[in-house]
Each structure stands twice: as C-alpha cells, then as structure tokens.
Design an enzyme around this catalytic site. Structure first.
Site, PDB file in Angstrom:
ATOM      1  N   HIS A   1      -9.533   1.032   4.841  1.00 49.66           N
ATOM      2  CA  HIS A   1      -8.274   1.229   5.567  1.00 49.66           C
ATOM      3  C   HIS A   1      -8.546   2.161   6.747  1.00 49.66           C
ATOM      4  CE1 HIS A   1      -4.189   2.486   6.493  1.00 49.66           C
ATOM      5  NE2 HIS A   1      -3.767   1.434   5.807  1.00 49.66           N
TER       6      HIS A   1
ATOM      7  N   GLU B   1      -5.250  -5.087  10.652  1.00 51.51           N
ATOM      8  CA  GLU B   1      -4.248  -4.048  10.840  1.00 51.51           C
ATOM      9  C   GLU B   1      -4.519  -3.311  12.154  1.00 51.51           C
ATOM     10  OE1 GLU B   1      -2.416  -2.803   6.877  1.00 51.51           O
ATOM     11  OE2 GLU B   1      -4.190  -1.600   7.117  1.00 51.51           O
TER      12      GLU B   1
ATOM     13  N   ASN C   1       0.869  -1.178   0.000  1.00 47.11           N
ATOM     14  CA  ASN C   1       0.000   0.000   0.000  1.00 47.11           C
ATOM     15  C   ASN C   1       0.905   1.228   0.000  1.00 47.11           C
ATOM     16  OD1 ASN C   1      -1.792   2.055   0.519  1.00 47.11           O
ATOM     17  ND2 ASN C   1      -2.271   1.418   2.623  1.00 47.11           N
ATOM     18  N   TRP C   2       0.998   1.863  -1.175  1.00 45.47           N
ATOM     19  CA  TRP C   2       1.931   2.992  -1.290  1.00 45.47           C
ATOM     20  C   TRP C   2       1.356   4.258  -0.646  1.00 45.47           C
ATOM     21  CZ3 TRP C   2       3.711   2.571  -7.158  1.00 45.47           C
ATOM     22  CH2 TRP C   2       4.357   1.335  -7.345  1.00 45.47           C
ATOM     23  N   LYS C   3       0.107   4.242  -0.269  1.00 49.51           N
ATOM     24  CA  LYS C   3      -0.584   5.417   0.297  1.00 49.51           C
ATOM     25  C   LYS C   3      -0.353   6.630  -0.625  1.00 49.51           C
ATOM     26  CE  LYS C   3       0.059   3.434   4.836  1.00 49.51           C
ATOM     27  NZ  LYS C   3      -0.021   3.634   6.259  1.00 49.51           N
TER      28      LYS C   3
ATOM     29  N   SER D   1       3.460  -2.211  10.323  1.00 51.77           N
ATOM     30  CA  SER D   1       4.921  -2.225  10.485  1.00 51.77           C
ATOM     31  C   SER D   1       5.548  -3.574  10.164  1.00 51.77           C
ATOM     32  CB  SER D   1       5.314  -1.748  11.893  1.00 51.77           C
ATOM     33  OG  SER D   1       4.870  -0.420  12.093  1.00 51.77           O
TER      34      SER D   1
ATOM     35  N   GLY E   1       2.422   2.225  10.736  1.00 55.89           N
ATOM     36  CA  GLY E   1       3.352   3.346  10.558  1.00 55.89           C
ATOM     37  C   GLY E   1       4.056   3.776  11.829  1.00 55.89           C
TER      38      GLY E   1
ATOM     39  N   GLY F   1       2.883  -1.038   4.283  1.00 51.31           N
ATOM     40  CA  GLY F   1       2.943   0.379   3.929  1.00 51.31           C
ATOM     41  C   GLY F   1       4.389   0.801   3.699  1.00 51.31           C
ATOM     42  N   GLY F   2       5.015   1.331   4.737  1.00 52.18           N
ATOM     43  CA  GLY F   2       6.364   1.907   4.632  1.00 52.18           C
ATOM     44  C   GLY F   2       7.369   1.005   3.919  1.00 52.18           C
TER      45      GLY F   2
ATOM     46  N   GLU G   1      -7.023   4.602   7.809  1.00 53.43           N
ATOM     47  CA  GLU G   1      -6.865   6.030   7.497  1.00 53.43           C
ATOM     48  C   GLU G   1      -8.114   6.571   6.821  1.00 53.43           C
ATOM     49  OE1 GLU G   1      -3.104   5.554   5.487  1.00 53.43           O
ATOM     50  OE2 GLU G   1      -2.203   5.010   7.398  1.00 53.43           O
TER      51      GLU G   1
HETATM   52  C1  PEP Z   1      -0.793   0.101   6.078  1.00 56.12           C
HETATM   53  O1  PEP Z   1      -1.032   1.281   6.067  1.00 56.12           O
HETATM   54  O2  PEP Z   1      -1.584  -0.676   5.503  1.00 56.12           O
HETATM   55  C2  PEP Z   1       0.390  -0.364   6.789  1.00 56.12           C
HETATM   56  C3  PEP Z   1       0.406  -1.590   7.224  1.00 56.12           C
HETATM   57  O3  PEP Z   1       1.408   0.530   6.965  1.00 56.12           O
HETATM   58  P1  PEP Z   1       2.851   0.248   7.641  1.00 56.12           P
HETATM   59  O4  PEP Z   1       3.385  -1.023   7.058  1.00 56.12           O
HETATM   60  O5  PEP Z   1       3.687   1.435   7.272  1.00 56.12           O
HETATM   61  O6  PEP Z   1       2.641   0.127   9.113  1.00 56.12           O
END
Ligand code: PEP
Length: 255
Positions: A95, A167, A10-12, A213, A173, A234-235, A97
């Site tokens: 998600h 999640e 997920n590049w957001k 994470s 994040g 994500g990251g 967010e």
């Molecule tokens: C996400 O936003 O779906 C996510 C898991 O982010 P991160 O890996 O950065 O925690």
C-alpha cells in the site's frame, strides 16, 4: 463477466476489535451472496474477532500487511502463517502508505507477494503514482516498475490468486477520484503489461481493483469500466451503509 468483482475494505488503523465486529454485523445482508467477493481488512488486533464474526459467512478476511519471514526476531511484525492461522484469505501488500511511511521497496514487496502465495494468501498488490509523477507524464513508467518488480517470479498458475490494486496516491483519502476514463486507461495498460508478463489467458484472469476515494456515488461508473474488476476502499469501507452501497453497485453490474 469473466472476472468476479472483488470489493475489499481497507480499514487502515481504524476501528478497535469490538467496533470491527459491529461493522461486520452491519454487512450481514451480504454474507450469503456469492456473485461478488467481499473482503474486510481490519487492523491486526481485530483479525481474530473479525474471523469469528465471519464464521459461516462468504465475506472474506484480509490483513493489511505481513512480514516475509515465518517467525523470529522481528519485533512488531506478523507472518503469513500467523495470518492463515486466523483464517485470512487475503493480504494487502505494498500500500502506498507502507511504501511512503515505512520505506517498503518493490523488492521487499515482491518477497511478500511470493511468501503470501506460498501460504495460500491472495496478495492485493497496490501500485500507484503521485500527483507529481502524473503531472510529469511518468504514470505508466512508475506503474510498470511497480507491477514488474512486484510480480517477479509470479507465474501464470498464480493468476487466479493475484490481485492488483491501482491506487493513484493523489486520490487516496483526498476525496479526489480518478475519472472512470482515467482509471480505465491505467487499468488497460496494466492488463497489457500482465499479458506480457503472464500471457493472455492468465492476464485475463487477474483482478485489477481501483482504489482512491471510491464511494457510494462514484462506484457504479468506475466498476462499469472494462478492466476495473472491483475496488479497494478506505474511508467508505468504515460504515456498513456506504460499503454496502458499493457492494450493491458491483452486484448490479454482475447480473
Ligand atoms: C486506500 O487506502 O486503499 C483507499 C483507497 O482509501 P480511500 O478510499 O479512503 O481513498
């Protein structure tokens, strides 16, 4: 292994269209393998060029959101049909967010899940608790509501196409990951819920991803858990090197 791992990035709101193509080029080692389903989810503006860069590759294209309506006066929104036109196969829905910053309700997310399925898009339905909810022993009631309401009207016939991402919001994040045991406990509870909703055979087909994470160092231990069928990342999905290491961990466990 009854369920093929899905490793989804997920590049957001990161990477412009050119940078997205560069990242996809960096994943070329994974373009031909078929043991793990790899998905990249660029921002809307990167989907077209990412799709072209993925032509002939087994890496799948996903979007990060969509609207329920087909077309019309919904300024700023994108429909399932538009995503299919760009060859998206997956769409992240609900998600945290989106739930937090854009006030998306379980009811609205459920409508999107059904519209996605009707348009041959595999929904990745995200669920997860806040730190306050976890500390208040509300994790399972929060997850149960999100899963039941998110999947209302979804049937056993959809089991191969529906993906759930657990999640924990406190792990997204933040660099704080749920331990493999903590994550497995919730994944097993989600599987049990799915048995109740869809029946055992269908529930055993649904992929339940962990997100929060996940990185090159912790992926193997998380993915080794019985009910963890992949990751939503994500990251660590923003660099081919770290995302590739997570795919490697899934490939090693698939053998
Ligand atoms: C996400 O936003 O779906 C996510 C898991 O982010 P991160 O890996 O950065 O925690």
């Amino acid at each position: 292994m009854i369920r093929k791992y899905i490793i989804a990035g997920n590049w957001k709101m990161n990477l412009n269209a050119t940078e997205g193509v560069e990242l996809i080029k960096g994943l070329s080692n994974y373009a031909k393998q078929t043991d793990v389903t790899v998905v990249v989810c660029p921002p809307f503006t990167g989907l077209d060029r990412a799709g072209k860069a993925l032509e002939g590759s087994n890496i799948q294209l996903g979007a990060q959101n969509m609207h329920t309506e087909k077309s019309g006066a919904y300024t700023g929104e994108i429909s399932a049909e538009m995503l299919r036109h760009l060859f998206c196969g997956y769409v992240i829905l609900g998600h945290s967010e989106r739930r937090t910053y854009f006030a998306e309700s379980d009811e609205f997310i459920n409508k999107k899940v059904k519209v996605a399925l009707a348009n041959s898009l595999k929904p990745i339905l995200c669920v997860g608790e806040t730190l306050q909810e976890r500390e208040g022993n509300k994790t399972m009631s929060v997850i149960e509501k999100q899963v039941r309401e998110g999947l209302t009207g979804v049937t056993a016939a959809d089991a191969n196409d529906v993906v759930i991402a657990y999640e924990p919001i406190w792990a997204i994040g933040t660099g704080k990951t749920a331990t493999p045991e903590m994550a497995q406990e919730v994944h097993a509870a989600i599987r049990k819920l799915l048995i109740d909703i869809l029946g055992t055979e269908a529930a055993n087909k649904v992929r339940i991803l962990y997100g929060g994470s996940m990185n090159a160092a912790n992926a193997a231990d998380l993915l080794a858990q019985k009910d963890i069928d992949g990751g939503l990342i994500g990251g660590a999905a923003l660099k081919a090197d770290t995302f590739g290491k997570i795919i490697d961990a899934a490939l090693a466990l698939s053998k």
